[in-house]
Write an enzyme that holds these catalytic residues in place. Structure first.
Site, PDB file in Angstrom:
ATOM      1  N   HIS A  82       0.853  -1.193   0.000  1.00 15.37           N
ATOM      2  CA  HIS A  82       0.000   0.000   0.000  1.00 15.37           C
ATOM      3  C   HIS A  82       0.883   1.235   0.000  1.00 15.37           C
ATOM      4  O   HIS A  82       1.844   1.315   0.754  1.00 15.37           O
ATOM      5  CB  HIS A  82      -0.907   0.025   1.236  1.00 15.37           C
ATOM      6  CG  HIS A  82      -1.710   1.287   1.326  1.00 15.37           C
ATOM      7  ND1 HIS A  82      -2.863   1.474   0.592  1.00 15.37           N
ATOM      8  CD2 HIS A  82      -1.493   2.437   2.006  1.00 15.37           C
ATOM      9  CE1 HIS A  82      -3.323   2.689   0.843  1.00 15.37           C
ATOM     10  NE2 HIS A  82      -2.509   3.294   1.692  1.00 15.37           N
ATOM     11  N   ASP A 161     -15.525   2.142   6.825  1.00 18.96           N
ATOM     12  CA  ASP A 161     -14.505   3.112   6.423  1.00 18.96           C
ATOM     13  C   ASP A 161     -15.041   4.052   5.351  1.00 18.96           C
ATOM     14  O   ASP A 161     -14.756   5.248   5.353  1.00 18.96           O
ATOM     15  CB  ASP A 161     -13.245   2.404   5.910  1.00 18.96           C
ATOM     16  CG  ASP A 161     -12.237   3.422   5.415  1.00 18.96           C
ATOM     17  OD1 ASP A 161     -11.772   4.230   6.243  1.00 18.96           O
ATOM     18  OD2 ASP A 161     -11.960   3.482   4.204  1.00 18.96           O
ATOM     19  N   ARG A 168     -15.186  12.217   7.802  1.00 22.52           N
ATOM     20  CA  ARG A 168     -13.937  12.875   8.237  1.00 22.52           C
ATOM     21  C   ARG A 168     -13.550  13.977   7.265  1.00 22.52           C
ATOM     22  O   ARG A 168     -13.028  15.025   7.657  1.00 22.52           O
ATOM     23  CB  ARG A 168     -12.809  11.836   8.358  1.00 22.52           C
ATOM     24  CG  ARG A 168     -12.967  10.920   9.568  1.00 22.52           C
ATOM     25  CD  ARG A 168     -12.024   9.731   9.486  1.00 22.52           C
ATOM     26  NE  ARG A 168     -10.655  10.148   9.262  1.00 22.52           N
ATOM     27  CZ  ARG A 168      -9.765   9.462   8.538  1.00 22.52           C
ATOM     28  NH1 ARG A 168     -10.086   8.320   7.973  1.00 22.52           N
ATOM     29  NH2 ARG A 168      -8.563   9.913   8.405  1.00 22.52           N
ATOM     30  N   SER A 183      -8.056   3.419   8.963  1.00 21.29           N
ATOM     31  CA  SER A 183      -8.772   3.436   7.687  1.00 21.29           C
ATOM     32  C   SER A 183      -8.028   2.587   6.654  1.00 21.29           C
ATOM     33  O   SER A 183      -8.610   1.715   5.995  1.00 21.29           O
ATOM     34  CB  SER A 183      -8.888   4.896   7.220  1.00 21.29           C
ATOM     35  OG  SER A 183      -9.168   4.988   5.863  1.00 21.29           O
ATOM     36  N   LYS A 187      -9.042  -1.629   5.359  1.00 16.84           N
ATOM     37  CA  LYS A 187      -9.271  -2.012   3.958  1.00 16.84           C
ATOM     38  C   LYS A 187      -8.278  -3.083   3.520  1.00 16.84           C
ATOM     39  O   LYS A 187      -8.628  -4.025   2.825  1.00 16.84           O
ATOM     40  CB  LYS A 187      -9.146  -0.782   3.054  1.00 16.84           C
ATOM     41  CG  LYS A 187     -10.362   0.130   3.162  1.00 16.84           C
ATOM     42  CD  LYS A 187     -10.239   1.358   2.304  1.00 16.84           C
ATOM     43  CE  LYS A 187      -9.230   2.316   2.859  1.00 16.84           C
ATOM     44  NZ  LYS A 187      -9.458   3.720   2.617  1.00 16.84           N
TER      45      LYS A 187
HETATM   46  N1  URA Z   1      -6.185   7.085   2.817  1.00 17.83           N
HETATM   47  C1  URA Z   1      -7.109   6.280   3.404  1.00 17.83           C
HETATM   48  O1  URA Z   1      -7.440   5.223   2.880  1.00 17.83           O
HETATM   49  N2  URA Z   1      -7.655   6.690   4.567  1.00 17.83           N
HETATM   50  C2  URA Z   1      -7.317   7.850   5.175  1.00 17.83           C
HETATM   51  O2  URA Z   1      -7.831   8.136   6.230  1.00 17.83           O
HETATM   52  C3  URA Z   1      -6.368   8.671   4.549  1.00 17.83           C
HETATM   53  C4  URA Z   1      -5.810   8.256   3.369  1.00 17.83           C
END
Ligand code: URA
Length: 434
Positions: A82, A161, A168, A183, A187
């Protein structure tokens, strides 16, 4: 604990019981807890933080708000990467086929570009026919039979999320390390991986401008991984200038294929090799980084890496010939060179400004529903440390809309800084954490 009590306890700096966090998150996902109570809690977390135990419970509640894929019947250690996002970051396009060509299964769920940063899905979709909306059954089949699959977020993975991130975004609670870390990790953990490599970027084009913040985010994500029994390694990498030469969707696909053929810019090549080598070690196909790099070089030299990308493209309904015949990729109508204004050395390139200029050209999204122009973008002919002569090509601009050209040229030129001598070179990998 009632929602009011939970918010008040966090506001006063107390740590929250894991089961209360779980109940609150479940209530929010189902709509029983309103946005205003979740936004108050996020703001309290913004100021008071969370302990490792609270963060583990928070992330697990987000993860288990939806489907958690189980790929345990697929042989091998499944490893994903990621990136926190950058400009010209096309690493996933070269890393996934390289890791797969070396025997590491890569289940990859990626995102789209927004603002100054690009997205892997948009880049892949510039390959004619390429589809990122495969079913979970096809995703599993590809990970098993091809060794890699790159798809978009599904509605069933970590739905908490999706809802929370949108909240957010409008309540000034995005830039909060525990909330970002949970977050991302919720995922990633839903993908069915066994291990994860994180590319946490720092510099002018990154979410985390300062290296210490990038390291803090990395440590938080590593901690969540450990709490969930997953091995996570993080590299803090430089995003003080765009990565590689190409910025823009089909231009980046071409550069990714060049990398798999062994002839791409050094910084981008190093980013791919360093991150993929970590995947090979986590995936237990190499005993250490040196052995991993040897395997990666062999996959490049033998042509197996390019062949693996062609296979991925074919399985995802794209035109595999486009991988080697760039004439089949979308191209902009016009190409102009932007000339260096004076003799000197490039001392800096503001990545965010280049990313925003690419967005203005049509390569990126201003809003989530903006439409991308896949052929437009830039080829940066000069990077930090390069000497330039007045009038020499600095940036090649690929454009479709004449009306945007002058503004974009002005913005790209303004992103460059020049000086009399080269700055001390900054390594691409600034730090490794595990
Ligand atoms: N990328 C994400 O997936 N979540 C966040 O909170 C910030 C960046």
């Amino acid at each position: 604990m009632r929602p009011y009590e939970l918010i008040k306890a966090k506001r006063e700096g107390h740590s929250l019981p894991p089961d209360a966090i779980r109940t609150f998150m479940d209530g929010y996902t189902k709509g029983a807890i309103p946005d205003y109570q979740m936004s108050a809690l996020c703001m309290a977390v913004f100021f008071k933080g969370m302990t490792a135990v609270e963060l583990g419970a928070w992330t697990r509640a987000m993860l288990e708000s939806g489907e958690v894929l189980d790929l345990s019947d697929i042989p091998g250690v499944k490893v994903d990467k990621h990136s926190t996002g950058g400009v010209g970051d096309k690493v996933s396009l070269s890393l996934a086929p390289l890791a797969a060509a070396c025997g590491v299964p890569v289940p990859m769920i990626s995102g789209r570009g927004l603002g100054h940063t690009g997205g892997t899905l948009d880049k892949l979709e510039s390959i004619p026919g390429f589809r990122v909306d495969l079913s979970v059954a096809d995703y599993r089949r590809m990970v098993r039979e091809v060794g890699a699959c790159l798809i978009g977020q599904t509605a069933t993975l970590a739905p908490a999320d999706k809802k929370l991130y949108a909240l957010r975004d409008v309540t000034a609670t995005v830039d909060c390390i525990p909330l970002i870390a949970s977050s991302i990790m919720s995922k990633k953990m839903a993908e069915g991986i066994d291990a994860l490599v994180l590319d946490v970027k720092t510099g002018s084009g990154a979410f985390m401008k300062r290296q210490e913040d990038a390291a803090a985010l990395a440590r938080t994500m590593i901690g969540i991984g450990a709490e969930m029994g997953k091995k996570v390694v993080a590299l803090i990498t430089d995003m003080d200038q765009p990565l590689g030469s190409a910025v823009g969707n089909s231009l980046e696909v071409m550069e990714a294929v060049d990398m798999l053929g062994g002839c791409a810019p050094a910084d981008y090549t190093e980013a791919t090799l360093a991150l993929t080598a970590e995947m090979l070690v986590l995936g237990k196909v190499a005993k250490d980084e040196q052995e991993a790099r040897g395997q990666l070089q062999e996959a490049i030299r033998s042509g197996r890496a390019v062949k693996k990308l062609e296979e991925i493209v074919r399985w995802q309904h794209g035109d595999p010939v486009a991988v080697t015949d760039y004439a089949r990729l979308p191209r902009a109508r016009g190409v102009v060179d932007l000339a260096a204004p004076a003799d000197g050395v490039v001392t800096g390139i503001d990545s965010e400004a280049v990313g925003l200029a690419a967005m203005a050209l049509g390569a990126g999204r201003e809003r989530t529903d903006s439409v991308i122009d896949p052929g437009v973008g830039f080829l940066l002919r000069k990077k930090v440390g390069d000497r330039v002569r007045a009038g020499e090509p600095l940036v090649q601009v690929h454009f479709n809309d004449d009306a945007k050209l002058e503004d974009v040229k002005r913005r790209v030129l303004a992103a460059y800084r020049f000086g009399p001598s080269a700055p001390v070179p900054r390594p691409l990998v600034l730090q490794r954490l595990q």
